[in-house]
Design an enzyme around this catalytic site. Structure first.
Site, PDB file in Angstrom:
ATOM      1  N   CYS A 220       0.828  -1.205   0.000  1.00  0.00           N
ATOM      2  CA  CYS A 220       0.000   0.000   0.000  1.00  0.00           C
ATOM      3  C   CYS A 220       0.863   1.256   0.000  1.00  0.00           C
ATOM      4  CB  CYS A 220      -0.944  -0.008   1.204  1.00  0.00           C
ATOM      5  SG  CYS A 220      -2.095  -1.406   1.167  1.00  0.00           S
ATOM      6  N   THR A 221       1.978   1.204   0.706  1.00  0.00           N
ATOM      7  CA  THR A 221       2.896   2.337   0.725  1.00  0.00           C
ATOM      8  C   THR A 221       3.496   2.545  -0.657  1.00  0.00           C
ATOM      9  OG1 THR A 221       3.387   2.000   3.066  1.00  0.00           O
ATOM     10  CG2 THR A 221       4.984   3.286   1.800  1.00  0.00           C
TER      11      THR A 221
END
Length: 157
Positions: free
Chosen positions: A48-49
């Site tokens: 997600c980062t």
């Protein structure tokens, strides 16, 4: 998944969700700009980062193409604010804490990882055209190269 994932040509389900540090975001109010709506499981996790950093890095190119980028997860606006600050993210992040929008887009449901079954958000992206229709859908996103592929689709609108 509880609901069917919208496909090309479908009207994008409208929503109003809170964002960190700003007014709530209403999808239909962004018309006629195309919108890249990406759903991701959780702030500050590796995939997600990376996905958020990729969309941030390419933000000026999306902006030049006239597109808005919105990330959606069930994290709180407070968690989004910390996530954005920690990684210098510029993408708009909205909180779907209740999960209703995730369900409307068919991205919330049963998942399996490391032999365990649990409920969560499937990483998915939708390109919504200026009329509010789904122009393209990526129902199961692999992060590597995804932002570039989405940008090409935006440019093709």
């Amino acid at each position: 998944m509880t609901n069917k994932i919208p496909t090309e040509g479908d009207m994008a389900p409208d929503f109003t969700l809170p964002q960190d540090g700003g007014d709530p975001v209403t999808l239909s109010a962004l018309r006629p700009a195309p919108v890249v709506l990406f759903f991701y499981p959780k702030d500050d996790t590796p995939g997600c980062t990376t996905e958020n950093k990729d969309f941030t890095a390419m933000g000026p190119e999306f902006e030049a193409a006239g597109a808005k980028i919105i990330g959606v997860s069930k994290d709180t606006v407070e968690k989004h604010a910390k996530f954005r600050a920690k990684h210098d993210l510029t993408t708009v992040l909205v909180s779907d804490a209740e999960g209703a929008v995730c369900e409307d887009y068919g991205v919330y449901g049963e998942k399996k990882m490391y032999g365990k079954t649990f409920m969560g958000i499937t990483r998915a992206t939708f390109l919504i055209d200026g009329e509010g229709r789904i122009a393209r859908a990526w129902p199961k996103v692999k992060v590597a190269g995804h932002a570039e592929e989405v940008l090409e689709a935006v440019k093709a609108l």
